[in-house]
Enzyme design. Structure first.
Site, PDB file in Angstrom:
ATOM      1  N   HIS A  19       0.885  -1.161   0.000  1.00  0.00           N
ATOM      2  CA  HIS A  19       0.000   0.000   0.000  1.00  0.00           C
ATOM      3  C   HIS A  19       0.928   1.217   0.000  1.00  0.00           C
ATOM      4  CE1 HIS A  19      -3.496  -2.457   0.744  1.00  0.00           C
ATOM      5  NE2 HIS A  19      -2.979  -2.926   1.869  1.00  0.00           N
ATOM      6  N   THR A  20       1.203   1.764  -1.182  1.00  0.00           N
ATOM      7  CA  THR A  20       2.197   2.831  -1.289  1.00  0.00           C
ATOM      8  C   THR A  20       1.804   4.092  -0.528  1.00  0.00           C
ATOM      9  OG1 THR A  20       1.255   3.560  -3.399  1.00  0.00           O
ATOM     10  CG2 THR A  20       3.106   2.015  -3.486  1.00  0.00           C
ATOM     11  N   CYS A  21       0.514   4.374  -0.427  1.00  0.00           N
ATOM     12  CA  CYS A  21       0.089   5.588   0.291  1.00  0.00           C
ATOM     13  C   CYS A  21       0.447   5.528   1.770  1.00  0.00           C
ATOM     14  CB  CYS A  21      -1.413   5.805   0.138  1.00  0.00           C
ATOM     15  SG  CYS A  21      -1.901   6.192  -1.546  1.00  0.00           S
ATOM     16  N   PHE A  22       0.604   4.311   2.292  1.00  0.00           N
ATOM     17  CA  PHE A  22       0.871   4.128   3.718  1.00  0.00           C
ATOM     18  C   PHE A  22       2.248   3.527   3.988  1.00  0.00           C
ATOM     19  CE2 PHE A  22      -3.732   3.765   3.014  1.00  0.00           C
ATOM     20  CZ  PHE A  22      -4.144   4.880   3.723  1.00  0.00           C
TER      21      PHE A  22
END
Length: 150
Positions: A116-119
């Protein structure tokens, strides 16, 4: 003359930014680091701030994971960073500023890791051997598409 109408608003905005007192106080190198991020990709710097869900720092899979990262060449370090964060560049201040979360994936050990790149979160299955983890991690980072943005 053909682009004067389009260029003038750009020139005005550019002038506002470039005459900012903040930009007068920093060097070109500092501005480049702010805009492009750090070039440092020493993945060991992620380790002290890493958080774990479903694993501990002593979990065998985590030990193998950090050993795998240590063995990566520069290309694979950048691929890993891009896989987990969406960018192959370090944030300003270096990788020590980034908080990586490694979460145990609920899928079986025959699946590849995901992220999960956003996190800044890596979903890591609990592999049964170091070689299995290494192979799966390399396959994941070498074959990811991400958002397809360049």
């Amino acid at each position: 003359r053909s682009i004067t109408r389009q260029f003038e608003p750009f020139q005005k905005g550019f002038g506002r930014v470039c005459t900012s007192p903040i930009l007068q106080a920093i060097t070109g190198d500092e501005l480049a680091r702010i805009v492009m991020g750090e070039s440092d990709i020493e993945l060991d710097r992620l380790r002290p701030n890493a958080k774990y869900e479903g694993f501990t720092t002593e979990s065998q899979c985590i030990v193998w994971f950090w050993e795998a990262l240590q063995g990566f060449d520069a290309v694979h370090r950048r691929l890993f960073l891009s896989f987990v964060t969406g960018s192959d560049r370090s944030p300003v201040g270096g990788l020590g500023e980034l908080q990586l979360k490694i979460q145990k994936a609920t899928s079986d050990a025959n699946r590849l890791p995901s992220a999960h790149t956003c996190f800044n979160t890596l979903l890591l299955p609990e592999y049964t051997s170091q070689q299995q983890l290494q192979n799966a991690l390399v396959a994941a980072i070498e074959n990811t598409e991400g958002f397809g943005l360049e």
